[in-house]
Design a protein around this motif. Structure first.
Motif, PDB file in Angstrom:
ATOM      1  N   LEU A  32       0.855  -1.187   0.000  1.00 16.40           N
ATOM      2  CA  LEU A  32       0.000   0.000   0.000  1.00 16.40           C
ATOM      3  C   LEU A  32       0.890   1.235   0.000  1.00 16.40           C
ATOM      4  O   LEU A  32       1.749   1.386   0.877  1.00 16.40           O
ATOM      5  N   LEU A  33       0.678   2.121  -0.975  1.00 12.34           N
ATOM      6  CA  LEU A  33       1.591   3.245  -1.210  1.00 12.34           C
ATOM      7  C   LEU A  33       0.918   4.585  -0.980  1.00 12.34           C
ATOM      8  O   LEU A  33      -0.286   4.725  -1.153  1.00 12.34           O
ATOM      9  N   ARG A  34       1.709   5.568  -0.618  1.00  9.83           N
ATOM     10  CA  ARG A  34       1.236   6.946  -0.578  1.00  9.83           C
ATOM     11  C   ARG A  34       2.381   7.875  -0.963  1.00  9.83           C
ATOM     12  O   ARG A  34       3.563   7.528  -0.797  1.00  9.83           O
ATOM     13  N   ASP A  35       2.037   9.039  -1.484  1.00 10.33           N
ATOM     14  CA  ASP A  35       3.035  10.022  -1.911  1.00 10.33           C
ATOM     15  C   ASP A  35       3.164  11.109  -0.846  1.00 10.33           C
ATOM     16  O   ASP A  35       2.165  11.647  -0.361  1.00 10.33           O
ATOM     17  N   ARG A  36       4.403  11.419  -0.500  1.00  6.90           N
ATOM     18  CA  ARG A  36       4.703  12.467   0.467  1.00  6.90           C
ATOM     19  C   ARG A  36       5.813  13.351  -0.086  1.00  6.90           C
ATOM     20  O   ARG A  36       6.557  12.936  -0.986  1.00  6.90           O
ATOM     21  N   PRO A  37       5.954  14.591   0.431  1.00  4.17           N
ATOM     22  CA  PRO A  37       7.017  15.483  -0.069  1.00  4.17           C
ATOM     23  C   PRO A  37       8.397  14.842  -0.037  1.00  4.17           C
ATOM     24  O   PRO A  37       9.234  15.101  -0.903  1.00  4.17           O
ATOM     25  N   GLY A  38       8.639  13.978   0.962  1.00  6.67           N
ATOM     26  CA  GLY A  38       9.943  13.316   1.049  1.00  6.67           C
ATOM     27  C   GLY A  38      10.094  12.138   0.114  1.00  6.67           C
ATOM     28  O   GLY A  38      11.170  11.552   0.015  1.00  6.67           O
ATOM     29  N   GLY A  39       9.031  11.761  -0.591  1.00  5.75           N
ATOM     30  CA  GLY A  39       9.089  10.637  -1.510  1.00  5.75           C
ATOM     31  C   GLY A  39       8.009   9.603  -1.256  1.00  5.75           C
ATOM     32  O   GLY A  39       7.162   9.753  -0.372  1.00  5.75           O
ATOM     33  N   LEU A  40       8.056   8.559  -2.037  1.00  6.54           N
ATOM     34  CA  LEU A  40       7.091   7.461  -1.943  1.00  6.54           C
ATOM     35  C   LEU A  40       7.241   6.738  -0.608  1.00  6.54           C
ATOM     36  O   LEU A  40       8.356   6.460  -0.159  1.00  6.54           O
ATOM     37  N   GLU A  41       6.100   6.411   0.037  1.00  3.17           N
ATOM     38  CA  GLU A  41       6.112   5.651   1.280  1.00  3.17           C
ATOM     39  C   GLU A  41       5.241   4.414   1.136  1.00  3.17           C
ATOM     40  O   GLU A  41       4.286   4.389   0.352  1.00  3.17           O
ATOM     41  N   ALA A 205       6.863   4.049   5.732  1.00  2.00           N
ATOM     42  CA  ALA A 205       8.301   4.271   5.568  1.00  2.00           C
ATOM     43  C   ALA A 205       8.655   4.342   4.092  1.00  2.00           C
ATOM     44  O   ALA A 205       8.010   3.689   3.262  1.00  2.00           O
ATOM     45  N   ARG A 206       9.652   5.132   3.770  1.00  2.91           N
ATOM     46  CA  ARG A 206      10.175   5.110   2.406  1.00  2.91           C
ATOM     47  C   ARG A 206      10.871   3.767   2.198  1.00  2.91           C
ATOM     48  O   ARG A 206      11.546   3.270   3.107  1.00  2.91           O
ATOM     49  N   PRO A 207      10.703   3.144   1.040  1.00  3.92           N
ATOM     50  CA  PRO A 207      11.286   1.817   0.828  1.00  3.92           C
ATOM     51  C   PRO A 207      12.777   1.739   1.152  1.00  3.92           C
ATOM     52  O   PRO A 207      13.221   0.787   1.808  1.00  3.92           O
ATOM     53  N   ARG A 208      13.556   2.730   0.705  1.00  2.00           N
ATOM     54  CA  ARG A 208      14.996   2.701   0.970  1.00  2.00           C
ATOM     55  C   ARG A 208      15.272   2.820   2.454  1.00  2.00           C
ATOM     56  O   ARG A 208      16.194   2.180   2.983  1.00  2.00           O
ATOM     57  N   GLU A 209      14.480   3.605   3.163  1.00  2.00           N
ATOM     58  CA  GLU A 209      14.639   3.754   4.605  1.00  2.00           C
ATOM     59  C   GLU A 209      14.404   2.415   5.298  1.00  2.00           C
ATOM     60  O   GLU A 209      15.143   2.033   6.216  1.00  2.00           O
ATOM     61  N   GLU A 234      12.998   2.152  -6.499  1.00  2.00           N
ATOM     62  CA  GLU A 234      13.408   2.714  -7.787  1.00  2.00           C
ATOM     63  C   GLU A 234      12.393   3.728  -8.321  1.00  2.00           C
ATOM     64  O   GLU A 234      12.641   4.374  -9.335  1.00  2.00           O
ATOM     65  N   TYR A 235      11.257   3.871  -7.655  1.00  2.00           N
ATOM     66  CA  TYR A 235      10.192   4.750  -8.137  1.00  2.00           C
ATOM     67  C   TYR A 235      10.007   5.946  -7.204  1.00  2.00           C
ATOM     68  O   TYR A 235      10.160   5.826  -5.989  1.00  2.00           O
ATOM     69  N   GLY A 236       9.670   7.075  -7.809  1.00  2.00           N
ATOM     70  CA  GLY A 236       9.517   8.294  -7.027  1.00  2.00           C
ATOM     71  C   GLY A 236       8.105   8.570  -6.571  1.00  2.00           C
ATOM     72  O   GLY A 236       7.894   9.353  -5.645  1.00  2.00           O
ATOM     73  N   LEU A 242       2.291   2.005 -10.202  1.00  2.00           N
ATOM     74  CA  LEU A 242       1.088   1.368 -10.730  1.00  2.00           C
ATOM     75  C   LEU A 242       1.110   1.273 -12.252  1.00  2.00           C
ATOM     76  O   LEU A 242       0.422   0.430 -12.828  1.00  2.00           O
ATOM     77  N   ALA A 243       1.898   2.126 -12.904  1.00  2.00           N
ATOM     78  CA  ALA A 243       1.988   2.106 -14.366  1.00  2.00           C
ATOM     79  C   ALA A 243       3.102   1.183 -14.863  1.00  2.00           C
ATOM     80  O   ALA A 243       3.222   0.958 -16.072  1.00  2.00           O
ATOM     81  N   ALA A 244       3.893   0.642 -13.948  1.00  2.72           N
ATOM     82  CA  ALA A 244       5.034  -0.193 -14.341  1.00  2.72           C
ATOM     83  C   ALA A 244       4.560  -1.468 -15.023  1.00  2.72           C
ATOM     84  O   ALA A 244       3.575  -2.078 -14.617  1.00  2.72           O
ATOM     85  N   GLU A 245       5.270  -1.863 -16.066  1.00 10.83           N
ATOM     86  CA  GLU A 245       4.973  -3.117 -16.753  1.00 10.83           C
ATOM     87  C   GLU A 245       5.743  -4.233 -16.061  1.00 10.83           C
ATOM     88  O   GLU A 245       6.964  -4.213 -15.998  1.00 10.83           O
TER      89      GLU A 245
END
Length: 266
Positions: A32-41, A205-209, A234-236, A242-245
């Protein structure tokens, strides 16, 4: 990763034909994803230390398919079960159950519901005592997901899901799952909450974090979660995810012996 002694003994017994692997149960999990100013979480929950499988691990919401998840009466919007069967490389009934389980388990474990009054709408708020009562009834299996949607006049928004991966638990484990991974964005207006149950802690959390925390030993990640977080890093933004093939390839880690050490190879 090196195997514990008990799994090493099981691996040798399976290889020798003395025991058979435990059958893997169909299951689904959702990043489950959400967008934040610091990046994807991404939303993660920590499984209780008392759980029989993946105790203490940080995971995405998910769980096994309930037989009732294949109910044909379930209101459906988006790609059909037949279309999902092609994407997931399964039969139509299995695909129906997996997609339904993905949405049901996400609601049970995060309070987020990928459904709406119509094919172009999504529920704006799932808080309140009535929603909580339904969530608990779903967890206890006293309420079928199809009945839950029907009573609230909602349709399953399968178009809000993106198939991401397919992982199968290694043969040596005593609890095994044949799991399809999905990705979905947090619907506008909805919010996650600490819903308890199998988890004792939740976080965004951001994935890299999350990967950095795992590498420092601060948290524990199972290989499928670790790999998926690396891919998501790898995604911002969620729209790009969701658009990734994606080509859905079945991955099952196996036991290998290297330089005298028996390890689990992904």
């Amino acid at each position: 990763m090196e195997l514990p002694q008990e799994l090493l003994e099981r691996a040798r017994a399976i290889a020798a034909g003395r025991i058979d692997p435990v059958p893997a149960r169909d299951s689904a999990t959702v990043a489950l994803l959400r967008d934040r100013p610091g990046g994807l979480e991404v939303y993660l929950l920590r499984r209780k230390a008392t759980m029989a499988f993946a105790a203490g691990a940080y995971v995405f919401p998910g769980g096994s398919v309930d037989p009732r998840d294949t109910d044909h009466a379930l209101a459906w919007a988006g790609p059909s079960p037949a279309e999902w069967a092609k994407i997931l490389q399964s039969d139509e009934s299995t695909a129906r159950g997996l997609v339904c389980a993905a949405v049901r388990e996400t609601f049970e474990e995060s309070g987020v519901l990928l459904a709406g009054p119509g094919p172009d709408e999504v529920v704006a708020d799932t808080t309140g005592e009535d929603w909580e009562a339904d969530r608990l009834a779903l967890i206890d299996r006293g309420l079928a997901f199809a009945d839950f949607l029907d009573r609230r006049e909602l349709v399953l928004r399968t178009d809000l899901l993106t198939a991401w991966a397919h992982w199968v638990t290694p043969d040596v484990e005593t609890k095994r799952f044949d799991t399809r991974f999905f990705a979905a964005a947090l619907p506008y207006g909805q919010r996650t909450r600490d819903v308890g149950g199998e988890a004792d802690q939740v976080c965004w959390a951001r994935p890299r974090e999350a990967l950095n925390r795992a590498e420092r030993g601060d948290i524990f990640l199972m290989p499928p979660t670790y790999v998926t977080l690396g891919e998501l890093a790898e995604y911002g933004e969620s729209a790009a995810v969701l658009a990734a093939e994606r080509e859905i390839v079945r991955v099952q880690p196996r036991v290998v012996e290297i330089d005298g050490q028996v390890r689990l190879d992904v």
